[in-house]
Structure formats: C-alpha cells, structure tokens
Design an enzyme around this catalytic site. Structure first.
Site, PDB file in Angstrom:
ATOM      1  CE  LYS A  65      11.028 -18.167  -8.518  1.00 15.75           C
ATOM      2  NZ  LYS A  65      12.105 -17.160  -8.701  1.00 15.75           N
ATOM      3  CG  HIS A 194      16.021 -20.312 -13.249  1.00 11.01           C
ATOM      4  ND1 HIS A 194      16.133 -21.634 -12.836  1.00 11.01           N
ATOM      5  CD2 HIS A 194      15.802 -19.577 -12.117  1.00 11.01           C
ATOM      6  CE1 HIS A 194      15.984 -21.692 -11.527  1.00 11.01           C
ATOM      7  NE2 HIS A 194      15.785 -20.469 -11.063  1.00 11.01           N
ATOM      8  CB  SER A 197      13.499 -24.626  -9.125  1.00  6.24           C
ATOM      9  OG  SER A 197      13.607 -24.490  -7.739  1.00  6.24           O
ATOM     10  CD  GLU A 269      17.152 -14.633 -11.284  1.00  7.63           C
ATOM     11  OE1 GLU A 269      16.321 -15.571 -11.339  1.00  7.63           O
ATOM     12  OE2 GLU A 269      17.194 -13.731 -12.136  1.00  7.63           O
ATOM     13  N   PRO A 270      19.761 -17.409  -6.299  1.00 12.56           N
ATOM     14  CG  PRO A 270      21.322 -17.185  -4.587  1.00 12.56           C
ATOM     15  CD  PRO A 270      20.946 -16.620  -5.928  1.00 12.56           C
ATOM     16  N   GLY A 271      17.538 -19.374  -4.333  1.00 12.22           N
ATOM     17  CA  GLY A 271      16.401 -19.328  -3.421  1.00 12.22           C
ATOM     18  C   GLY A 271      16.543 -20.386  -2.351  1.00 12.22           C
ATOM     19  CE1 TYR A 319       4.842 -23.515  -7.462  1.00 15.13           C
ATOM     20  CE2 TYR A 319       6.234 -23.440  -5.511  1.00 15.13           C
ATOM     21  CZ  TYR A 319       5.868 -22.941  -6.747  1.00 15.13           C
ATOM     22  OH  TYR A 319       6.545 -21.870  -7.255  1.00 15.13           O
ATOM     23  CG  ASP A 320       9.882 -27.127  -4.507  1.00 18.29           C
ATOM     24  OD1 ASP A 320      10.166 -26.664  -5.628  1.00 18.29           O
ATOM     25  OD2 ASP A 320      10.729 -27.288  -3.613  1.00 18.29           O
ATOM     26  CG  ASP A 346      -8.968 -32.228  -0.289  1.00 16.52           C
ATOM     27  OD1 ASP A 346      -9.275 -33.338  -0.773  1.00 16.52           O
ATOM     28  OD2 ASP A 346      -8.611 -31.269  -0.993  1.00 16.52           O
ATOM     29  CE1 TYR A 374      10.090 -21.277  -4.969  1.00 12.78           C
ATOM     30  CE2 TYR A 374      11.849 -22.812  -4.429  1.00 12.78           C
ATOM     31  CZ  TYR A 374      11.399 -21.697  -5.108  1.00 12.78           C
ATOM     32  OH  TYR A 374      12.262 -21.002  -5.924  1.00 12.78           O
TER      33      TYR A 374
END
Length: 456
Positions: A65, A194, A197, A269-271, A319-320, A346, A374
């Site tokens: 993801k 977890h 993040s 689970e590194p992203g 989001y992040d 916008d 992300y």
C-alpha cells in the site's frame, strides 16, 4: 484482442549521477512540461542490504500500500522480500509477477468476503484478524486459513497512528479471541502488531514483543500448538537522512530476550523504509501571483502554482501528514515569503502554505526529495492534470546483477549511457549523430549485495 502490457524501461547510467543532475538535464532539453519522478533503484537495493545487516533475523515483507509501482515491487521481489498485501488487487499484483503465495501475508484485519475467497483460491493462507466478526467470516469462507492475531500497541508518537482502527487489546480482548478461534476450529499460528506508520519511538517495539510473548503462551494453552510466527509490523523511517540502527538494536535485544528460540519466524512490514528516499519528484512552476499588503513595511507574498498538487503526489500532505520541502532546481538570489499551490481549481490544493524561496519565474522547476511513500498509489488525474510518470534509473554495476534476477528481465534495462532518458519515458538509444562517449573511469568497488533466491 489481448492488450500486452509494456515493460517499464530502466535507464542504466555510466559514471557519476544524482537525481538532481538527471532532472536538470531532462528539463534543460526544453521538451518536459509535466511533473515526473526519478526512481533510484540503487537506493532500494542499498536499503535491503542495510536491513539484512542490521536485523538478519527479521524478514521484510514490503507493505504494498505504501507504493505499488510495479517496478518497485518487482525489484523487491527480485531481492527476496515477502509482501504485506491488504486487498485482492494487491495480491493480484504481487502474484502476477511470479511471487509465491507463501511469501505473502494478507495483513488486513477487516477483509471483504470476496477478497478472502480470492486469497483462498490463489493459496495465500496467512492472514490477520482482530475481532470475533472476522473469525466467523474466515470460518465461513476459508476455514483452513493460517491466522495471526493483531494486537494494539501504539507508539507514543507516530506520523499515522493505526491503533485507532486496528488491533485488539492484548490483555482484555486477545485471550478471549484466541479461545474463540479454538472453539471454531481455526488455527492461529502467531501474533502481529503495528506501532504506527512513521513511529518516532523505538522502545514501543520492546513492549509489543513482550506482549506477543505472553500471547504465545496463552495461545498454546487454549489449543493453538503451532504458534510459530511473529509479525512486528511497520513504522520504520525512510527519509534520506534517517536510520533504522537504533530501532534495530531495540528489536534485536527484545527478540533475544523474549524469543530466543529460532523456531519462531519473525517478519516485519516496512513500507516507507524502502520507498520514500528512492523517489525524487520534479515539478514546474507554470504561474505566479504577487500579493501586496496595505502595510508599506510588509513583505510581498508570492503564490507559485506548480503542475502537481494534493490531488496528485502531494496527497501525502493530507493523507500521510508529511512535511515536504521544495528545493529550486537552479540557484536563486534573495529569498522571499511565498506559498506553493497545485494546478487544480480547488482552493484546498495547497502544497506549502508558507515557505521562503528564491524568486522563481514561470518555467522554473522545484525538486522534492523523499517522495516515494504514500504518494503515487493515492494520486489521481483530478481536473485533467496527469499523474507524474516514473523514470527508473540504476548504476551500470548494479544493473549487471539485477537483470539476472526474476521477475526483472534483461530487456527492461536500456543501453548504458550517461544521458538521462528522453522525454516521454525511460530508456531508448542516444541520437545516431551523437559522438561515442569516452570509456568511463574504473569505478570504486561496491560492497557485496546479498540477495535471496528471488522466487523461492
């Protein structure tokens, strides 16, 4: 008619180079207007090697993801990582490049029934849960699943807290869920957590590993005799100037203390650890507006409009919760107060509400580092503005090793050359009229790169 997906071409570089130098050469060609990324495959390989050196007992299962760029996923598969998938589509992506289902964990504690059925059909048996409802669903659609209970243990501070959504209480809920799984005849093989993040606390891993050890004993006592997997989740830093050395020391010590037996398999689970620093984004200023104040002593504020925004790569700002930094591609003069805005209509599309940059003109470029996490997976062509393309680049010495590892193929690697990719895509041959380049000086020896069997 079947549409054949084209391979993503990788430019192989001779001699010294950097993402910024490549961006400069590309934009100085005068044909580039849309935003684009430089993806440094060498950064991905270096981070994999660093992980194996610092945490040899912990197997990385990349969190898809974070960035589902197929070339990034393929590179990690070639190196030997596993994969944390959260949906049917992510499982399809990973299995489509030849990754064995045994190298995938379906790490979404709240799965759709159709996704569970798909995982069962393709042989992805390991999956997480954190509620009675999920256990009942799994019993109905995949009773042979190998289950991992997800507990909550939050870091004191994290970029994106996850415990507010997933993870059962390790003391009050987890023992009851382990018993319920046994009653249903389901097999629980391990514990996962977890910490959040982008976690900024390291000791939280020691706490979570200690809680997991206690639940291994509970699981064994209620009938789960094959508890053999510990998943320590993600939360690892990925920026250019960050390191996992400190957190690795905490994790290694906790594992030796709580899980000295090597029969327990440990995964993570590194992203962003793998993705963030490998991608550098280039954006162009296409308009500007100066705002003056009625106060004669006040500084003029300049609004810069660039060709990527919060509906594209900079969704990470919303989001992040990322703090992005703009760097002018060309050296400027005196800095001034400004803001940076995306291209859409916008008013929410603001990349940097307050910054200080040298005076820029339309056609100037801004560079943003550490933009691989992300960003691309959430980007959309809202208002008709394109999602940035990715230009993958690798050093010629590393290319010789990678092109031999499946699912990468030698045909993806363009001819070795010192120039950047031509506008519109990576790869391609230099113009016929170009004089032959002189042979490069012998590069310094690289440290050995240790990789596992790519598709074991």
């Amino acid at each position: 008619m079947k549409v054949v997906e084209e391979e993503q071409l990788i430019t192989v570089m001779d001699g010294p180079w950097s993402p910024t130098s490549l961006i400069r050469e590309i934009v100085e060609s005068g044909t580039q207007e849309d935003p684009f990324y430089i993806m440094d495959m060498g950064e991905v390989v270096a981070r994999y090697q660093r992980w194996k050196e610092l945490m040899p007992r912990v197997e990385p299962f990349y969190a898809v993801k974070c960035n589902d760029d197929k070339l990034l996923v393929s590179t990690l598969a070639a190196l030997g990582t596993g994969f944390d998938c959260a949906s049917k589509a992510e499982i399809e992506l990973v299995t489509s490049i030849g990754v064995a289902p045994e190298r995938i964990i379906f790490a979404n504690p709240a799965k759709m029934a159709s996704h569970i059925r798909y995982a069962s059909a393709v042989g992805v048996d390991v999956m997480t849960f954190d509620s009675e409802t999920e256990l009942v669903k799994i019993k109905q659609y995949m009773p042979h699943a190998q289950l991992v209970i997800r507990i909550r243990c939050d870091a004191a501070a994290a970029q994106c807290p996850l415990g507010i959504k997933f993870g059962c209480d390790p003391v009050t809920e987890a023992p009851r869920l382990l018993k319920y799984a046994a009653v249903l005849g389901l097999e629980v093989i391990g514990v996962s957590f977890h910490v959040g993040s982008g976690a900024s606390e390291t000791e939280v891993y020691a706490r979570a590993i200690g809680l997991s050890r206690a639940l291994f004993a509970v699981g064994h006592n209620v009938g789960h005799k094959a508890m053999r997997l510990l998943d320590i989740g993600g939360g690892f830093p990925g920026g250019t100037h960050t390191s996992i050395k400190e957190v690795a020391e905490v994790i290694n010590a906790a594992l030796e203390d709580q899980f000295p037996e090597r029969a327990v398999r440990v995964i993570a689970e590194p992203g962003r650890y793998f993705a963030a620093a490998a991608y550098t984004l280039a954006t162009m200023v296409h308009a500007k507006r100066e705002i003056t104040s009625n106060d004669p002593d006040a500084e003029t504020h300049t609004m810069y409009f660039i060709n990527d925004g919060v509906y594209g790569s900079f969704n990470c700002v919303l989001y992040d919760h990322q703090s992005v930094v703009a760097e002018p591609l060309s050296a400027g003069g005196r800095v001034g107060a400004c803001s940076v805005w995306g291209p859409t209509c916008d008013g929410l599309d603001c990349v940097l509400p307050a910054a200080r940059l040298p005076a820029l003109a339309a056609g100037d470029w801004l560079v943003f580092r550490d933009m691989g996490a992300y960003t691309l997976p959430v980007a959309s062509p809202f208002n008709g503005f394109p999602v940035p393309t990715v230009r993958p680049v690798v050093d010629t010495r590393l290319a010789c090793m990678l092109k031999e590892l499946r699912p990468l193929s030698a045909s993806q690697f363009a001819s070795s050359r010192a120039q950047p990719p031509a506008a519109g895509g990576a790869g391609g041959a230099p113009p016929a009229s170009a004089p032959p380049a002189p042979p490069p000086a012998a590069p310094p020896a690289l440290p050995p790169v240790f990789v596992e069997c790519a598709l074991k």
